[in-house]
Design an enzyme around this catalytic site. Structure first.
Site, short mmCIF file in Angstrom:
data_model
loop_
_atom_site.label_atom_id
_atom_site.label_comp_id
_atom_site.label_asym_id
_atom_site.label_seq_id
_atom_site.Cartn_x
_atom_site.Cartn_y
_atom_site.Cartn_z
CD GLU A 50 70.84 10.79 35.94
OE1 GLU A 50 71.41 9.85 35.09
OE2 GLU A 50 69.78 10.63 36.43
CB CYS A 87 64.40 18.79 36.28
SG CYS A 87 64.48 18.02 37.68
CB CYS A 131 68.92 12.39 48.22
SG CYS A 131 67.66 13.42 49.22
CB CYS A 179 61.69 9.67 49.56
SG CYS A 179 61.77 11.46 50.72
CB CYS A 214 62.95 8.94 45.76
SG CYS A 214 64.08 10.00 44.70
CB CYS A 244 59.18 12.73 38.90
SG CYS A 244 58.63 14.06 38.10
N1 SAH Z 1 64.06 16.53 47.44
C1 SAH Z 1 63.27 17.40 46.84
C2 SAH Z 1 63.65 17.75 45.52
C3 SAH Z 1 63.30 16.58 44.70
S1 SAH Z 1 62.05 16.69 43.60
C4 SAH Z 1 62.03 17.04 47.23
O1 SAH Z 1 61.52 15.80 47.73
O2 SAH Z 1 61.00 17.55 46.82
C5 SAH Z 1 61.43 15.19 42.91
C6 SAH Z 1 60.05 14.96 43.13
O3 SAH Z 1 59.85 13.62 42.41
C7 SAH Z 1 59.62 14.91 44.46
O4 SAH Z 1 58.20 15.29 44.53
C8 SAH Z 1 59.95 13.35 44.52
O5 SAH Z 1 59.29 13.13 45.79
C9 SAH Z 1 59.07 12.86 43.42
N2 SAH Z 1 59.35 11.54 43.23
C10 SAH Z 1 60.49 10.70 43.76
N3 SAH Z 1 60.43 9.47 43.27
C11 SAH Z 1 59.58 9.32 42.41
C12 SAH Z 1 59.03 8.29 41.80
N4 SAH Z 1 59.48 6.96 41.63
N5 SAH Z 1 57.92 8.42 40.86
C13 SAH Z 1 57.44 9.69 40.88
N6 SAH Z 1 57.88 10.80 41.61
C14 SAH Z 1 58.74 10.61 42.30
#
Ligand code: SAH
Length: 370
Positions: free
Chosen positions: A94, A107, A114, A118, A121, A341
Site C-alpha cells: 500500500e 507514504c 514486516c 511491533c 502495528c 499510520c
Molecule cells: N518500520 C518503520 C517504518 C514504518 S513507519 C518504522 O517503524 O519506523 C509507520 C509509523 O506508524 C511508525 O512510527 C509506527 O510505529 C507507527 N504505527 C504503527 N502502528 C500504528 C498504529 N496502530 N497507530 C499509530 N501509529 C502506528
C-alpha cells in the site's frame, strides 16, 4: 521475454548510465530516458522521440519501464488516497497520499509485510514475504505521481516522501537508498533531501550506514521512554536499546547541520501516555536536536490497544512543550480507508507464520502485550 528485460524504472542515474554504456550508448541517453520516465510519465520507448529509431527498437527488445500494477485506488473523505499496488502474482503493498494545504506527502512501503512484530502495528499481523526491489519502491512514487498529474517543475502534488509505509526500510537498505536517490535526483522526482524521510524502528548499525551514503531526514519510531516498555512494544529494542539508539541518532544529526531527528510516539491509552512517560521522554530528548511527533493510536481489528483520550494527548504534549521539547500531534488522516499510520496491510503471502499466530491469539483471547 519480459522476465529477461531490464526494468529501467529501478535504476538510479549511475546505474542508468552503466546500462547505456553496456549497450554502447553515450551517458546522456540515461538523462534523456530518465526525463521521459519521471518527468513525462512515458513508459513506451516508441514515444521517446529524441532517441533514434534503432535505439528505440533495441530498448523495446532488451528493456522495459514497468511500474507496479494498480489493484485498488481508493479516496478517503479527507482527500487521502490509497493505492494497493501489485508487485507480483501474490503480493501487493500500500501507498498513501496525504494532501495538506501547503504540501502533499506520499507514504511509501519498503517491504511486503514486516518482520519486526511491533505489537501495535497492523502490518506486523500480516507477517513478512520479501523485500521490495528498487523499481517497486520508486514505482510507488511513479504510480502516485502519474495518477495525481504531478508536474515536475510547476505545481507539484507530491512535495514530500516518507518511507513510513509497510516494512522496515533499513532492512532493505540498498534498494531503499537507490529509490531515495531517484526521488532526489533532478532527473527523477527532484525532491530536496530534507523532504525525503526514512523512518526506522531503530536498527542502530544501519542508521550509521545511512549517514555515510545519504542525507535524507531521519525519523525514529520510539513509542516508549524506557527500555522495559519499549521492548514490549518494539521487540527490536532488546537488540538495540534506547541509549544506543539515541547515540546513533546523535551521530546522524551531527552529520547534518541544523537538522533534527523526528521521534514518532504512538499514544496508547494506559500504556505509554502517563505524564511520567512524558517526563521521561523529556529527559531523553534534551540531549538531541529532536522533534516529537505524537501519533494517536489507530485501531485495527484484533488489537488490544486503544487510542489515548484527547485530554491525555493534550497533557502529554504540554509536558513536552513546557520543557522546551518541540512536539506536534499528528492529525489522523485517511482512517476511513484504513490508510492511517499503522493500518497498512496490503496483500502479504506470509512466510513467517506470524499471520496465523496472530489469528490464533485473537481467537484464544490472548492478545495482551507479552
Ligand atoms: N518500520 C518503520 C517504518 C514504518 S513507519 C518504522 O517503524 O519506523 C509507520 C509509523 O506508524 C511508525 O512510527 C509506527 O510505529 C507507527 N504505527 C504503527 N502502528 C500504528 C498504529 N496502530 N497507530 C499509530 N501509529 C502506528
Amino acid at each position: 521475454m519480459s522476465t529477461t528485460r531490464v526494468n529501467l524504472l529501478g535504476l538510479d542515474r549511475s546505474r542508468m548510465r552503466a546500462f547505456f554504456a553496456q549497450i554502447g550508448e553515450k551517458p546522456f541517453r540515461a538523462e534523456q530516458v530518465m526525463k521521459w520516465i519521471y518527468h513525462q510519465h512515458v513508459t513506451d520507448f516508441s514515444q521517446m522521440s529524441d532517441l533514434g529509431r534503432g535505439l528505440r527498437t533495441l530498448l523495446a527488445e532488451i528493456a522495459e519501464v514497468a511500474p507496479p500494477t494498480t489493484v485498488l485506488d481508493r479516496q478517503g473523505v479527507d482527500g487521502t488516497r490509497k493505492w494497493l499496488l501489485g508487485t507480483d502474482s501474490v503480493n501487493a503493498v500500500e501507498t498513501v497520499y496525504i494532501p495538506e494545504p501547503s504540501r502533499g506527502t506520499l507514504c511509501v512501503s519498503s517491504q511486503v509485510g514486516c518482520g519486526l512484530n511491533c505489537r501495535f502495528c497492523s502490518t506486523a499481523t500480516q507477517g513478512f514475504n520479501r523485500n521490495l526491489d528498487a523499481s517497486e519502491i520508486i514505482g510507488q512514487v511513479w504510480v502516485a505521481s502519474h495518477a495525481l498529474g504531478n508536474l515536475p517543475h510547476q505545481l507539484r502534488r507530491i512535495t514530500n516522501v516518507v518511507m513510513m509505509g509497510m516494512g522496515e526500510p533499513l532492512l532493505n537498505f540498498d534498494n531503499v537508498v537507490c529509490a531515495m536517490d531517484v526521488m532526489r535526483d533532478d532527473l527523477g522526482f527532484g525532491l530536496a533531501s530534507k523532504r525525503v524521510t526514512l523512518s526506522t524502528a531503530g536498527l542502530v548499525p544501519m542508521i550509521d550506514r545511512l549517514g555515510e551514503v545519504s542525507d535524507v531526514s531521519l525519523a525514529v519510531s520510539l513509542h516508549a521512554p524506557n527500555d522495559d516498555l519499549r521492548t514490549r512494544l518494539v521487540p527490536l529494542n532488546r537488540k538495540y536499546p534506547i541509549a544506543e539508539l539515541l547515540e546513533a541518532c546523535a551521530r546522524y544529526a551531527a552529520r547534518k547541520p541544523r537538522s533534527s531527528i523526528t521521534f514518532e510516539y504512538t499514544l496508547m491509552d494506559g500504556v505509554n501516555d502517563h505524564p511520567e512517560h512524558a517526563r521521561q521522554l523529556v529527559r531523553l530528548m534534551r540531549r538531541l536536536p529532536a522533534k516529537v511527533n505524537l501519533i494517536p493510536f489507530n485501531p485495527f481489528s484484533g488489537t488490544e490497544f486503544r487510542r489515548s483520550t484527547p485530554e491525555a494527548i493534550a497533557a502529554f504534549q504540554q509536558i513536552l512543550m513546557h520543557a522546551g521539547v518541540m512536539a506536534m500531534v499528528r492529525r489522523t488522516r485517511g482512517d476511513d480507508i484504513d490508510a492511517a499510520c499503522g493500518q497498512l496491510k496490503g496483500m502479504v503471502a506470509d512466510r513467517t507464520r506470524r499471520a496465523a499466530e496472530f489469528r490464533r491469539r485473537i481467537e484464544e483471547g490472548m492478545t495482551h502485550v507479552a
